[in-house]
Design a protein around this motif. Structure first.
Motif, PDB file in Angstrom:
ATOM      1  N   ARG A 138      -2.773  11.376 -26.488  1.00  0.00           N
ATOM      2  CA  ARG A 138      -1.449  11.895 -26.836  1.00  0.00           C
ATOM      3  C   ARG A 138      -0.460  10.753 -27.056  1.00  0.00           C
ATOM      4  N   GLU A 139       0.715  11.110 -27.543  1.00  0.00           N
ATOM      5  CA  GLU A 139       1.832  10.190 -27.647  1.00  0.00           C
ATOM      6  C   GLU A 139       2.910  10.604 -26.651  1.00  0.00           C
ATOM      7  N   ILE A 140       3.452   9.616 -25.937  1.00  0.00           N
ATOM      8  CA  ILE A 140       4.505   9.886 -24.955  1.00  0.00           C
ATOM      9  C   ILE A 140       5.762   9.132 -25.378  1.00  0.00           C
ATOM     10  N   PRO A 141       6.875   9.827 -25.555  1.00  0.00           N
ATOM     11  CA  PRO A 141       8.128   9.120 -25.860  1.00  0.00           C
ATOM     12  C   PRO A 141       8.528   8.232 -24.683  1.00  0.00           C
ATOM     13  N   VAL A 142       9.154   7.111 -24.986  1.00  0.00           N
ATOM     14  CA  VAL A 142       9.595   6.194 -23.937  1.00  0.00           C
ATOM     15  C   VAL A 142      10.965   6.643 -23.430  1.00  0.00           C
ATOM     16  N   HIS A 143      11.061   6.883 -22.148  1.00  0.00           N
ATOM     17  CA  HIS A 143      12.312   7.274 -21.498  1.00  0.00           C
ATOM     18  C   HIS A 143      13.325   6.133 -21.628  1.00  0.00           C
ATOM     19  N   ARG A 144      14.597   6.494 -21.747  1.00  0.00           N
ATOM     20  CA  ARG A 144      15.633   5.460 -21.915  1.00  0.00           C
ATOM     21  C   ARG A 144      15.630   4.447 -20.774  1.00  0.00           C
ATOM     22  N   GLU A 145      15.276   4.885 -19.546  1.00  0.00           N
ATOM     23  CA  GLU A 145      15.230   3.966 -18.399  1.00  0.00           C
ATOM     24  C   GLU A 145      14.031   3.018 -18.477  1.00  0.00           C
ATOM     25  N   LEU A 146      13.101   3.336 -19.378  1.00  0.00           N
ATOM     26  CA  LEU A 146      11.858   2.565 -19.459  1.00  0.00           C
ATOM     27  C   LEU A 146      11.852   1.599 -20.643  1.00  0.00           C
ATOM     28  N   LYS A 147      12.798   1.741 -21.568  1.00  0.00           N
ATOM     29  CA  LYS A 147      12.773   0.970 -22.811  1.00  0.00           C
ATOM     30  C   LYS A 147      12.773  -0.533 -22.573  1.00  0.00           C
ATOM     31  N   SER A 148      13.637  -1.005 -21.708  1.00  0.00           N
ATOM     32  CA  SER A 148      13.732  -2.452 -21.481  1.00  0.00           C
ATOM     33  C   SER A 148      12.446  -3.000 -20.862  1.00  0.00           C
ATOM     34  N   THR A 149      11.844  -2.195 -19.981  1.00  0.00           N
ATOM     35  CA  THR A 149      10.585  -2.613 -19.356  1.00  0.00           C
ATOM     36  C   THR A 149       9.487  -2.743 -20.400  1.00  0.00           C
ATOM     37  N   VAL A 150       9.376  -1.749 -21.292  1.00  0.00           N
ATOM     38  CA  VAL A 150       8.341  -1.791 -22.324  1.00  0.00           C
ATOM     39  C   VAL A 150       8.564  -2.967 -23.268  1.00  0.00           C
ATOM     40  N   LYS A 151       9.816  -3.220 -23.663  1.00  0.00           N
ATOM     41  CA  LYS A 151      10.115  -4.359 -24.530  1.00  0.00           C
ATOM     42  C   LYS A 151       9.670  -5.671 -23.877  1.00  0.00           C
ATOM     43  N   ARG A 152       9.998  -5.823 -22.605  1.00  0.00           N
ATOM     44  CA  ARG A 152       9.623  -7.063 -21.901  1.00  0.00           C
ATOM     45  C   ARG A 152       8.109  -7.205 -21.801  1.00  0.00           C
ATOM     46  N   LEU A 153       7.415  -6.117 -21.453  1.00  0.00           N
ATOM     47  CA  LEU A 153       5.960  -6.173 -21.317  1.00  0.00           C
ATOM     48  C   LEU A 153       5.293  -6.524 -22.640  1.00  0.00           C
ATOM     49  N   GLY A 174      -0.951  -2.829 -29.141  1.00  0.00           N
ATOM     50  CA  GLY A 174      -0.967  -2.252 -30.473  1.00  0.00           C
ATOM     51  C   GLY A 174      -0.695  -0.761 -30.486  1.00  0.00           C
ATOM     52  N   ASP A 175      -0.847  -0.119 -29.324  1.00  0.00           N
ATOM     53  CA  ASP A 175      -0.579   1.317 -29.215  1.00  0.00           C
ATOM     54  C   ASP A 175       0.762   1.579 -28.529  1.00  0.00           C
ATOM     55  N   SER A 176       1.559   0.534 -28.352  1.00  0.00           N
ATOM     56  CA  SER A 176       2.805   0.672 -27.599  1.00  0.00           C
ATOM     57  C   SER A 176       3.974   0.141 -28.422  1.00  0.00           C
ATOM     58  N   SER A 177       5.120   0.776 -28.244  1.00  0.00           N
ATOM     59  CA  SER A 177       6.360   0.312 -28.866  1.00  0.00           C
ATOM     60  C   SER A 177       7.508   0.728 -27.957  1.00  0.00           C
ATOM     61  N   PRO A 178       8.703   0.222 -28.170  1.00  0.00           N
ATOM     62  CA  PRO A 178       9.839   0.631 -27.331  1.00  0.00           C
ATOM     63  C   PRO A 178      10.187   2.120 -27.468  1.00  0.00           C
ATOM     64  N   ASP A 179       9.572   2.799 -28.445  1.00  0.00           N
ATOM     65  CA  ASP A 179       9.886   4.209 -28.653  1.00  0.00           C
ATOM     66  C   ASP A 179       8.795   5.164 -28.173  1.00  0.00           C
ATOM     67  N   ARG A 180       7.549   4.713 -28.216  1.00  0.00           N
ATOM     68  CA  ARG A 180       6.464   5.624 -27.859  1.00  0.00           C
ATOM     69  C   ARG A 180       5.255   4.855 -27.330  1.00  0.00           C
TER      70      ARG A 180
END
Length: 429
Positions: A312-327, A293-299
């Motif tokens: 804090r909020e951390i932007p999602v690095h472009r290399e990490l976007k696919s990993t976050v989406k899958r998780l 609930g605190d995670s998205s492909p952007d932050r």
């Protein structure tokens, strides 16, 4: 306990044998022997001697290393019986005291003079063992479970070293500190200053408890940190200020190699953890506590951190976007890193952190390298890329280094942090 049983007009000494020992004692359930008298006072005195001998046999059958009369066998029971008899029956008190002295003499004859002296002194109330007092002390600790468990371990270490309260004084405490700091190959514990201070803190707590219950002198404070430990502490602090102590940063290529090694091991959760660490600089506990609930492909929103600056909020690095989406898609328990187990303290990072520890050791990294080293790698990369110290602090959750920004700034925008975090680059292998 009287260990007496009346049969007809005679008193018999009896002692039940523990179940696990019976096969080694011809299957006997109990020791039974007539005291040869109808007089209960005489019978009780004779029973004490018989029971002492039987307990020695039980101790040997249980695999005790020492011969019969093993040190402190039943000594606390003897002490309790003696204290009761001292108040109520002087004749039986003298009889039991005689049995204890005979037992001590037997130990002395077997070549254990120091044990013989302690057996007699403890049983007769001249000395007080520390270990039995630890339960009441620990029951009154009002600490977090993990902290209390560590404190109890340190207290047991102290009790094992000194054994009796009367052995504790400034000089013996000083020698204990030396033993704690001696290398293991010299029969020491190999402790650093912080571990010694932790042990002394537990020891002081036990000592104050013993003072409160009247078993330690109220006018003595033996567990003061010795001067040589204090000097070492000052030297360590000086090294820390000069930057010569702390976790080492991995080289970026080493982070990539460790990630590859985790992949080769088939440890997908560890691969995902390393990915998140190398592109956020977040602490392992923060990453393992991330909720879907605190995670998205952007932050990623860090809501559970060891410091206020860590929220804090951390932007999602472009290399990490696919990993976050899958998780996010695969999570079955509401956590971004799904499937991690809690330890008894409610920590989800413990087991996977140990797996990372074993991985880095297998690949030649020593004790100064831990998962936190990836965090230092991220900070180093951001510094090399020209990112300001304040902006880096907002990304990794550090306190601001200057009072104006630290007290009055609301922090950098997500867009500013996004642009900075895209500067993180790792080599390909």
């Amino acid at each position: 306990m009287s260990h007496l049983e009346r049969r007809a007009n005679r008193w018999y000494a009896v002692l039940t044998i523990p179940k696990e020992v019976r096969p080694k004692l011809n299957g006997k359930i109990r020791f039974v022997k007539s005291t040869g008298t109808a007089d209960k006072r005489i019978a009780q005195s004779r029973a004490y001697a018989l029971v002492a001998q039987w307990k020695d046999q039980i101790a040997k059958a249980q695999g005790g290393e020492e011969a019969e009369g093993s040190f402190l066998d039943g000594v606390l029971e003897y002490r309790q019986e003696l204290e009761a008899l001292r108040r109520n029956d002087r004749d039986q008190y003298e009889a039991l005291a005689g049995v204890i002295i005979e037992k001590a003499e037997k130990l002395d004859a077997q070549g254990y003079p120091e044990d013989a002296q302690q057996l007699a002194r403890i049983a007769l109330g001249e000395q007080t063992p520390i270990a039995p007092e630890l339960k009441d002390w620990s029951d009154n600790l009002h600490l977090k479970p993990k902290t209390a468990e560590q404190m109890e371990k340190d207290a047991k270490r102290m009790a094992t070293h000194f054994e009796i309260i009367e052995a504790i004084d400034l000089e013996s405490v000083r020698e204990w500190a030396k033993t704690l700091m001696l290398p293991k190959d010299q029969d020491g514990h190999g402790y650093g200053v912080s571990s010694v201070k932790r042990c002394f803190s537990a020891a002081r707590s036990v000592w104050h408890h013993l003072q409160e219950i009247g078993k330690a002198p109220a006018d003595r404070e033996p567990f003061k940190l010795p001067s040589f430990v204090q000097r070492q502490e000052r030297a360590t602090a000086s090294k820390n200020r000069n930057g010569s102590k702390g976790w080492s940063a991995f080289e970026p290529i080493d982070v990539v190699r460790l990630r590859r090694a985790a992949m080769d091991d088939g440890d997908e959760s560890l691969v995902d953890l390393i990915d998140l660490g190398m592109y956020t600089g977040a602490r392992i506990e923060e990453l393992c506590s991330l909720r879907t609930g605190d995670s998205s492909p952007d932050r990623l929103r860090i809501t559970d951190s060891k410091t206020n600056a860590g929220i804090r909020e951390i932007p999602v690095h472009r290399e990490l976007k696919s990993t976050v989406k899958r998780l996010l898609a695969e999570s079955k328990d509401g956590y971004l890193l799904s499937g991690l187990t809690f330890n008894k303290y409610g920590d989800r990072s413990n087991a996977i952190g140990k797996r990372f520890g074993r991985l880095k050791v297998r690949h030649g990294f020593g004790s100064s390298y831990v998962f936190h080293s990836i965090r230092k790698t991220v900070v180093t990369l951001l510094e090399d890329a020209g990112v300001s110290e304040n902006l880096t602090a907002d990304i990794v959750g550090h306190e601001k280094p200057r009072i104006t920004y630290g007290l009055y700034s609301g922090g950098h925008s997500l867009d500013s942090k996004f642009k900075a975090i895209q500067l993180l680059k790792y080599p390909k292998i």
